[in-house]
Write a protein that holds these residues in place. Structure first.
Motif, PDB file in Angstrom:
ATOM      1  N   ALA A   1       0.841  -1.196   0.000  1.00  0.00           N
ATOM      2  CA  ALA A   1       0.000   0.000   0.000  1.00  0.00           C
ATOM      3  C   ALA A   1       0.875   1.244   0.000  1.00  0.00           C
ATOM      4  CB  ALA A   1      -0.916  -0.002   1.218  1.00  0.00           C
ATOM      5  N   VAL A   2       0.560   2.193  -0.863  1.00  0.00           N
ATOM      6  CA  VAL A   2       1.314   3.456  -0.930  1.00  0.00           C
ATOM      7  C   VAL A   2       0.358   4.617  -0.678  1.00  0.00           C
ATOM      8  CG1 VAL A   2       3.148   2.614  -2.468  1.00  0.00           C
ATOM      9  CG2 VAL A   2       1.051   3.562  -3.454  1.00  0.00           C
ATOM     10  N   PRO A   3       0.887   5.748  -0.181  1.00  0.00           N
ATOM     11  CA  PRO A   3       0.018   6.892   0.101  1.00  0.00           C
ATOM     12  C   PRO A   3      -0.713   7.384  -1.151  1.00  0.00           C
ATOM     13  CG  PRO A   3       2.204   7.245   1.037  1.00  0.00           C
ATOM     14  CD  PRO A   3       2.289   6.020   0.196  1.00  0.00           C
ATOM     15  N   ALA A   4      -1.899   7.918  -0.942  1.00  0.00           N
ATOM     16  CA  ALA A   4      -2.699   8.442  -2.051  1.00  0.00           C
ATOM     17  C   ALA A   4      -2.146   9.789  -2.497  1.00  0.00           C
ATOM     18  CB  ALA A   4      -4.148   8.589  -1.595  1.00  0.00           C
ATOM     19  N   VAL A   5      -1.836   9.880  -3.775  1.00  0.00           N
ATOM     20  CA  VAL A   5      -1.425  11.156  -4.388  1.00  0.00           C
ATOM     21  C   VAL A   5      -2.137  11.235  -5.736  1.00  0.00           C
ATOM     22  CG1 VAL A   5       0.839  11.295  -3.254  1.00  0.00           C
ATOM     23  CG2 VAL A   5       0.652  10.134  -5.442  1.00  0.00           C
ATOM     24  N   PRO A   6      -2.219  12.418  -6.360  1.00  0.00           N
ATOM     25  CA  PRO A   6      -2.870  12.481  -7.665  1.00  0.00           C
ATOM     26  C   PRO A   6      -2.188  11.541  -8.665  1.00  0.00           C
ATOM     27  CG  PRO A   6      -2.444  14.687  -6.825  1.00  0.00           C
ATOM     28  CD  PRO A   6      -1.748  13.731  -5.909  1.00  0.00           C
ATOM     29  N   THR A   7      -2.981  11.020  -9.584  1.00  0.00           N
ATOM     30  CA  THR A   7      -2.492  10.021 -10.535  1.00  0.00           C
ATOM     31  C   THR A   7      -1.159  10.390 -11.184  1.00  0.00           C
ATOM     32  OG1 THR A   7      -4.733   9.411 -11.021  1.00  0.00           O
ATOM     33  CG2 THR A   7      -3.090   8.765 -12.645  1.00  0.00           C
ATOM     34  N   LEU A   8      -1.056  11.623 -11.673  1.00  0.00           N
ATOM     35  CA  LEU A   8       0.168  11.989 -12.400  1.00  0.00           C
ATOM     36  C   LEU A   8       1.401  11.940 -11.500  1.00  0.00           C
ATOM     37  CD1 LEU A   8      -1.030  14.879 -14.742  1.00  0.00           C
ATOM     38  CD2 LEU A   8      -0.313  12.582 -15.401  1.00  0.00           C
ATOM     39  N   LEU A   9       1.196  12.120 -10.202  1.00  0.00           N
ATOM     40  CA  LEU A   9       2.338  12.112  -9.276  1.00  0.00           C
ATOM     41  C   LEU A   9       2.612  10.719  -8.699  1.00  0.00           C
ATOM     42  CD1 LEU A   9       1.756  15.429  -7.266  1.00  0.00           C
ATOM     43  CD2 LEU A   9       2.755  15.108  -9.539  1.00  0.00           C
ATOM     44  N   GLN A  10       1.715   9.783  -8.989  1.00  0.00           N
ATOM     45  CA  GLN A  10       1.840   8.438  -8.406  1.00  0.00           C
ATOM     46  C   GLN A  10       3.198   7.757  -8.638  1.00  0.00           C
ATOM     47  OE1 GLN A  10      -1.265   5.722  -9.573  1.00  0.00           O
ATOM     48  NE2 GLN A  10      -2.036   5.590  -7.482  1.00  0.00           N
ATOM     49  N   PRO A  11       3.816   7.929  -9.814  1.00  0.00           N
ATOM     50  CA  PRO A  11       5.111   7.262 -10.004  1.00  0.00           C
ATOM     51  C   PRO A  11       6.152   7.635  -8.946  1.00  0.00           C
ATOM     52  CG  PRO A  11       4.254   7.966 -12.122  1.00  0.00           C
ATOM     53  CD  PRO A  11       3.335   8.561 -11.069  1.00  0.00           C
ATOM     54  N   LEU A  12       6.021   8.816  -8.360  1.00  0.00           N
ATOM     55  CA  LEU A  12       6.979   9.235  -7.324  1.00  0.00           C
ATOM     56  C   LEU A  12       6.884   8.354  -6.082  1.00  0.00           C
ATOM     57  CD1 LEU A  12       6.566  13.124  -7.575  1.00  0.00           C
ATOM     58  CD2 LEU A  12       8.612  11.817  -8.195  1.00  0.00           C
ATOM     59  N   VAL A  13       5.732   7.748  -5.853  1.00  0.00           N
ATOM     60  CA  VAL A  13       5.622   6.844  -4.695  1.00  0.00           C
ATOM     61  C   VAL A  13       5.636   5.366  -5.091  1.00  0.00           C
ATOM     62  CG1 VAL A  13       4.573   8.460  -3.062  1.00  0.00           C
ATOM     63  CG2 VAL A  13       3.096   7.158  -4.573  1.00  0.00           C
ATOM     64  N   THR A  14       5.086   5.020  -6.267  1.00  0.00           N
ATOM     65  CA  THR A  14       5.009   3.589  -6.619  1.00  0.00           C
ATOM     66  C   THR A  14       6.355   3.024  -7.063  1.00  0.00           C
ATOM     67  OG1 THR A  14       4.207   4.248  -8.817  1.00  0.00           O
ATOM     68  CG2 THR A  14       2.558   3.529  -7.220  1.00  0.00           C
ATOM     69  N   THR A  15       7.265   3.874  -7.536  1.00  0.00           N
ATOM     70  CA  THR A  15       8.576   3.380  -7.969  1.00  0.00           C
ATOM     71  C   THR A  15       9.424   2.923  -6.778  1.00  0.00           C
ATOM     72  OG1 THR A  15       8.541   4.930  -9.813  1.00  0.00           O
ATOM     73  CG2 THR A  15      10.668   3.987  -9.271  1.00  0.00           C
ATOM     74  N   VAL A  16       9.230   3.584  -5.644  1.00  0.00           N
ATOM     75  CA  VAL A  16      10.124   3.355  -4.496  1.00  0.00           C
ATOM     76  C   VAL A  16      10.111   1.885  -4.025  1.00  0.00           C
ATOM     77  CG1 VAL A  16      10.679   4.086  -2.147  1.00  0.00           C
ATOM     78  CG2 VAL A  16      10.015   5.794  -3.868  1.00  0.00           C
ATOM     79  N   PRO A  17       8.938   1.273  -3.807  1.00  0.00           N
ATOM     80  CA  PRO A  17       8.984  -0.142  -3.400  1.00  0.00           C
ATOM     81  C   PRO A  17       9.617  -1.048  -4.458  1.00  0.00           C
ATOM     82  CG  PRO A  17       6.684   0.621  -3.634  1.00  0.00           C
ATOM     83  CD  PRO A  17       7.566   1.813  -3.785  1.00  0.00           C
ATOM     84  N   LEU A  18       9.526  -0.664  -5.730  1.00  0.00           N
ATOM     85  CA  LEU A  18      10.129  -1.495  -6.784  1.00  0.00           C
ATOM     86  C   LEU A  18      11.654  -1.408  -6.754  1.00  0.00           C
ATOM     87  CD1 LEU A  18       7.643  -0.882  -9.726  1.00  0.00           C
ATOM     88  CD2 LEU A  18       7.736  -2.772  -8.095  1.00  0.00           C
TER      89      LEU A  18
END
Ligand code: F6R
Length: 369
Positions: free
Chosen positions: A324-341
Motif C-alpha cells: 500500500a502506498v500513500p494516495a497522491v494524484p495520478t500523475l504524481l503516483q510514479p513518485l511513490v510507486t517506484t520506491v517499493p520497486l
C-alpha cells in the motif's frame, strides 16, 4: 562515505525525500507559482512551441514516458517520447517550433548527446534535464534544468529518476503557466501537492520491510512480470529494468491492456506478477480495468504482487501480496510507486549475493556507442 549503509544504492534510495525536496527548492514563488528564469528560455519562445519531443535512454527514458502524460495534460501540447539511440539514427521531423527535452542523469550519455546535436542542427531548441553540473549535455543545450539529487554513485538510477520526474513536472507546469493552459490556482495547488511528496516517500520507506521479505522469498524465481496502465506502465518498465540489471533475472514490463494480445500466454502457476494499480477515486475506469487484469492472471495461477493506494480494499481479494502506498494524484503516483520497486530489486539482488552498486557488464555513464 556510504553513510552507514552497505551499498550506495541503499543510501541513495533513502535520500529520495531530500532529493525530491531539493529539486523543488528555490523554484516556487511566494504565491505558489513557478520561477524558472534559470531556464534561459524566454516566455515568448515557450509560447511559440508547437510540439515537444523527449529523448533519453534507460531509466531517463522511463522518466520521459511519464513526463508525456503531465506535459500533454497540463500544457496541452503534443509530446512524443523516443529512445535516443533510435531518434538519432532516423530523420525525425523537427522544426524551429519543436522543443526537444533531453533527460540524462550523467549528462554524458553518447546517444543522448548525439540526439541533442541532431536536434540543434535542425534548429530545434533543446532543454536538458541533467543531474551533473557542467556536463557535456547541459553545456551544449540551449537551456538547462538541473535536478538536485546530489551525486549518484550506484550504477542503477534511483534518486536521479525521482528528481527527473520532478523536473519534468516543473517544466510541464511552467509551460502551462506561460501558455495560460491551466488556471493559476490549479498550478499552485499542484505545486503544493508536489511539495507533500517527500513526506509520502518517507512514509513508503518507513513501511517497506514487508517488500524486503517478499523479495527474499522470490530468490529462486527465474522470471518476474510487471504490469501497469497510464503512468503505471512506465513504472512497470522501470521496475523490470531494475530487476534485470541488479538481480540478472528475466523481468519484463507490459501495458496491462496488452496482456490479451500475447503476454498472457506467459502466465503459469506460481509466476510472480507485480501490478501497479491507479487510484480508484481519480481513475475509476482504469482502476476497474486493472482489477480485472489482476483477476485474469490470478485465475491462471500467477502470484500477484499488487501496489495500490492505501485504503483500496477492492484489490485485497486478488492480491497474494499487497503493497500500500500513500494516495497522491495520478500523475504524481510514479513518485511513490517506484520506491517499493527499487527496494524490491535491490533486496532480491542482494539476497542472491550480487553487488548492487556494480552490476556486471554495466557502466554508470555510457559514453560509448
Ligand atoms: C538504469 C540506469 C540506466 C541509465 C541510462 C541513461 O538504472 O541507470 O538505464 O538511466 O544509461 O543514463 P543517463 O541518465 O546518465 O543519460
Amino acid at each position: 562515505e556510504k553513510g552507514g549503509y552497505d551499498y550506495f544504492m541503499l543510501k541513495e534510495i533513502a535520500e529520495q525525500p531530500r532529493a525530491v525536496a531539493d529539486t523543488l527548492l528555490g523554484r516556487v514563488t511566494a504565491d505558489g507559482m513557478l520561477a524558472l528564469d534559470e531556464l534561459r528560455l524566454p516566455a515568448e519562445e515557450l509560447r511559440d512551441v508547437r510540439k515537444i519531443v523527449v529523448v533519453a535512454c534507460g531509466t531517463s527514458f522511463h522518466a520521459g514516458l511519464i513526463a508525456k502524460h503531465a506535459i500533454e495534460r497540463w500544457s496541452g501540447m503534443p509530446c512524443e517520447v523516443e529512445l535516443a539511440s533510435e531518434f538519432r539514427y532516423r530523420d525525425p521531423i523537427l522544426t524551429r517550433d519543436t522543443l526537444v527535452i533531453v533527460i540524462s542523469q550523467s549528462g554524458e550519455t553518447m546517444d543522448t548527446l548525439m540526439a541533442l546535436r541532431h536536434a540543434r542542427e535542425q534548429h530545434s531548441k533543446v532543454l536538458a534535464i541533467c543531474n551533473v553540473n557542467g556536463a557535456t549535455i547541459p553545456r551544449e543545450a540551449d537551456a538547462v534544468l538541473y535536478t538536485h539529487a546530489g551525486p549518484e554513485i550506484a550504477v542503477a538510477s534511483t534518486k536521479a529518476f525521482l528528481t527527473q520526474l520532478v523536473a519534468c513536472y516543473l517544466v510541464a507546469l511552467y509551460l502551462a503557466q506561460v501558455r495560460g493552459t491551466m488556471p493559476d490556482r490549479e498550478i499552485a495547488r499542484t505545486i503544493g501537492l508536489l511539495e507533500t511528496v517527500p513526506a509520502h516517500i518517507s512514509e513508503v520507506l518507513d513501511t517497506v520491510e514487508p517488500v524486503r521479505e517478499l523479495a527474499r522469498s522470490l530468490v529462486g524465481e527465474r522470471c518476474v512480470l510487471f504490469l501497469g496502465r497510464h503512468v503505471g506502465y512506465p513504472v512497470a518498465l522501470e521496475g523490470a529494468l531494475k530487476l534485470k540489471e541488479l538481480a540478472y533475472m528475466h523481468a519484463e514490463g507490459f501495458a496491462a491492456g496488452e496482456l490479451k494480445h500475447g503476454p498472457i500466454a506467459l502466465i503459469e502457476p506460481g509466476l510472480p506478477v507485480v501490478v501497479i494499480v491507479p487510484s480508484a477515486a481519480e481513475q475509476p475506469l482504469l482502476h476497474g480495468k486493472i482489477v480485472s487484469n489482476i483477476q485474469e492472471i490470478r485465475a491462471r495461477g500467477a502470484k500477484t504482487i499488487v501496489i495500490a493506494e492505501q485504503g483500496d480494499i477492492s484489490v485485497v481479494p486478488y492480491a497474494d501480496s499487497l503493497i500500500a502506498v500513500p494516495a497522491v494524484p495520478t500523475l504524481l503516483q510514479p513518485l511513490v510507486t517506484t520506491v517499493p520497486l527499487q527496494v524490491f530489486a535491490c533486496e532480491l539482488a542482494t539476497a542472491k549475493g550480487h553487488d548492487v552498486d556494480q552490476p556486471r557488464n554495466l557502466a554508470k555513464s555510457v559514453t560509448v556507442e
